[in-house]
Design an enzyme around this catalytic site. Structure first.
Site, mmCIF file in Angstrom:
data_model
loop_
_atom_site.group_PDB
_atom_site.id
_atom_site.type_symbol
_atom_site.label_atom_id
_atom_site.label_comp_id
_atom_site.label_asym_id
_atom_site.label_seq_id
_atom_site.Cartn_x
_atom_site.Cartn_y
_atom_site.Cartn_z
ATOM 1 N N GLY A 74 2.087 -3.588 -3.322
ATOM 2 C CA GLY A 74 0.725 -3.251 -3.705
ATOM 3 C C GLY A 74 -0.025 -2.571 -2.575
ATOM 4 O O GLY A 74 -0.776 -1.610 -2.794
ATOM 5 N N ASN A 157 -9.211 -10.701 -5.461
ATOM 6 C CA ASN A 157 -8.245 -11.714 -5.044
ATOM 7 C C ASN A 157 -8.908 -12.948 -4.444
ATOM 8 O O ASN A 157 -8.413 -14.056 -4.587
ATOM 9 C CB ASN A 157 -7.243 -11.121 -4.054
ATOM 10 C CG ASN A 157 -7.906 -10.377 -2.920
ATOM 11 O OD1 ASN A 157 -8.646 -9.429 -3.147
ATOM 12 N ND2 ASN A 157 -7.659 -10.799 -1.692
ATOM 13 N N GLN A 185 -4.280 -7.913 -8.551
ATOM 14 C CA GLN A 185 -4.504 -9.238 -9.146
ATOM 15 C C GLN A 185 -4.600 -9.161 -10.667
ATOM 16 O O GLN A 185 -4.381 -10.150 -11.352
ATOM 17 C CB GLN A 185 -5.793 -9.869 -8.600
ATOM 18 C CG GLN A 185 -5.696 -10.369 -7.182
ATOM 19 C CD GLN A 185 -4.756 -11.565 -7.008
ATOM 20 O OE1 GLN A 185 -4.523 -12.333 -7.938
ATOM 21 N NE2 GLN A 185 -4.211 -11.705 -5.822
ATOM 22 N N HIS A 207 4.968 -8.965 -7.038
ATOM 23 C CA HIS A 207 5.043 -10.405 -6.731
ATOM 24 C C HIS A 207 3.783 -11.157 -7.133
ATOM 25 O O HIS A 207 3.715 -12.380 -7.015
ATOM 26 C CB HIS A 207 5.388 -10.639 -5.250
ATOM 27 C CG HIS A 207 4.269 -10.451 -4.281
ATOM 28 N ND1 HIS A 207 3.573 -11.522 -3.752
ATOM 29 C CD2 HIS A 207 3.729 -9.347 -3.738
ATOM 30 C CE1 HIS A 207 2.662 -11.066 -2.911
ATOM 31 N NE2 HIS A 207 2.734 -9.739 -2.879
ATOM 32 N N THR A 243 15.231 5.986 -0.646
ATOM 33 C CA THR A 243 16.160 5.641 -1.721
ATOM 34 C C THR A 243 15.563 4.550 -2.597
ATOM 35 O O THR A 243 15.046 3.554 -2.093
ATOM 36 C CB THR A 243 17.497 5.168 -1.108
ATOM 37 O OG1 THR A 243 18.024 6.244 -0.326
ATOM 38 C CG2 THR A 243 18.490 4.777 -2.189
ATOM 39 N N CYS A 331 -6.353 -16.489 5.436
ATOM 40 C CA CYS A 331 -6.952 -16.678 6.760
ATOM 41 C C CYS A 331 -6.020 -17.508 7.615
ATOM 42 O O CYS A 331 -5.695 -18.638 7.278
ATOM 43 C CB CYS A 331 -8.294 -17.393 6.554
ATOM 44 S SG CYS A 331 -9.183 -17.764 8.030
#
Ligand SMILES: *Cc1c(COP(=O)(O)O)cnc(C)c1O
Length: 393
Positions: A74, A157, A185, A207, A243, A331
């Protein structure tokens, strides 16, 4: 509970790969392993898989398959969109302003900052309200011909707030200004029809929707000029050399297909749990405040601030008690800087340091959440008291 039952409540940070996605990926590691750019049969088989995946993603996004650019994540999609469009628009028409919201993911905000620092662009913030939502009615006067690109996060997010992307997109379209949205998100739960959303560029990362880490997508509307940032071979229409990672691309497509096919049922399980959690936290923990929008928020996302509580200590306490949560952003411990996103909502630095993000997903269940509430409540009370006593001394 004991450590062998650590409950995961951080699905906004990452999700487990769906077993069906793993199965779809497996043949492309060692059986169909050719380079999709090779002309022989091994290459053609791998290429067919990549092109089938592209078709699947295009269907999910309601676009043409040649508008799909596979990337490594992302963040890369955000980088390619923002830097690529900014540089191309400056070359084309000398535009040098970049407009972003003040609540973007760092993949957008730090890219914009670099464009300002090294490439002479000027970055300006679009107006938001105290829930982090874009004030789209105030934007039109900012959209002058010297704007190179506009970027606004679809679903936040840190605070879960959803933005009126289609409305902003319409304003940009009327003025022929390229419009990007970070939808990383949003991928798991929200409609991704790029026509309805009026976006020219849209970023996704697998993910965050039960696909593998290390693969993403950039939707780039035909005719949108972007300068490539990874140069080399001519892959992905010359926009992104390297690739193809065929197994991951196949995995991304299958994960996105499942997310869309199962969206309603996933929403129906998550929404009641999210609402129950928010209600319990606000009702039972003195001083607790919801951050972000009360209604227009991701269906799996609850985020809070607790006055007088150190968010990092809270995370550690919850971890020890068997719950993996997050503060506003990822964080790192030992870095007590308040989140820029929470500050942009108008929260004081002290309050912003007391943030907690609880994000639900595939394995979340009511009994785990019922055990979570008293644990959180006790941890907040303990840490709040500690902070209070140290002030008194
Ligand atoms: C996770 C996330 C990113 C970065 O995606 P990666 O695939 O981890 O690089 C960007 N934007 C938002 C809103 C995110 O939640």
């Amino acid at each position: 509970m004991t450590k062998d039952h650590q409950v995961y409540l951080d699905y906004a940070a990452s999700t487990p790969v769906d077993q069906r996605v793993v199965q779809a990926m497996l043949p492309y590691f060692s059986e169909v392993f050719g380079n999709p750019s090779s002309a022989h049969r091994h290459g053609r088989q791998a290429e067919a898989a990549v092109e089938q995946a592209r078709e699947t993603v295009a269907q999910a996004l309601h676009c043409q398959s040649n508008e799909i650019v596979f990337t490594s994540c992302g963040s890369e999609s955000d980088n390619l969109a923002l830097r690529g469009a900014a540089l191309a628009e400056r070359t084309k028409r000398g535009a040098k302003r970049i407009l972003i919201t003040p609540v973007e993911h760092h993949a957008v905000s730090h890219t914009a900052a670099q464009l300002e620092r090294l490439f002479g662009f000027e970055v300006e913030h679009l107006p938001i309200d105290s829930t982090g939502m874009l004030l789209v009615d105030h934007v039109a006067p900012m959209l002058t011909p010297d704007v190179a690109v506009v970027s606004a996060i679809y679903a936040n997010n840190e605070i879960g707030t959803l933005n009126p992307i289609a409305d902003l997109g319409r304003l940009c379209r009327e003025r022929k200004i390229p419009f990007h949205s970070d939808a990383v998100q949003a991928g798991a739960y929200l409609p991704l029809d790029v026509q309805a959303l009026n976006v020219d560029l849209l970023s996704l990362g697998a993910h965050k929707f039960y696909g593998p880490k290390g693969v993403g997508v950039l939707y780039a509307r035909r005719g949108t000029k972007i300068e490539p940032h990874l140069t080399g071979g001519g892959q992905e229409g010359g926009l992104r050399a390297g690739t193809h990672n065929a197994p991951y691309i196949v995995g991304l497509a299958e994960a996105l297909r499942l997310a869309q096919a199962e969206r309603e049922s996933r929403l129906q399980t998550l929404l009641p749990m999210r609402d129950w959690l928010i209600q319990q936290v606000l009702g039972q923990i003195p001083g607790a405040q919801l951050s972000g929008h009360p209604q227009w928020r991701l269906p799996n996302h609850a985020s809070f601030v607790f006055p007088g509580v150190d968010g990092n200590k809270l995370l550690m306490a919850l971890d020890v008690e068997g719950f993996s949560c997050s503060s506003g952003s990822a964080c790192k411990t030992g870095d007590p800087k308040p989140s820029e996103v929470l500050l942009a909502l108008g929260l004081s630095p002290e309050l912003a340091l007391g943030s907690l993000r609880v994000t639900l997903g595939s394995a979340t269940n009511p009994p785990d959440l019922e055990r979570f509430i008293p644990v959180l409540s006790a941890a907040v009370a303990r840490l709040g008291k500690l902070a209070g006593s140290s002030v008194a001394i």
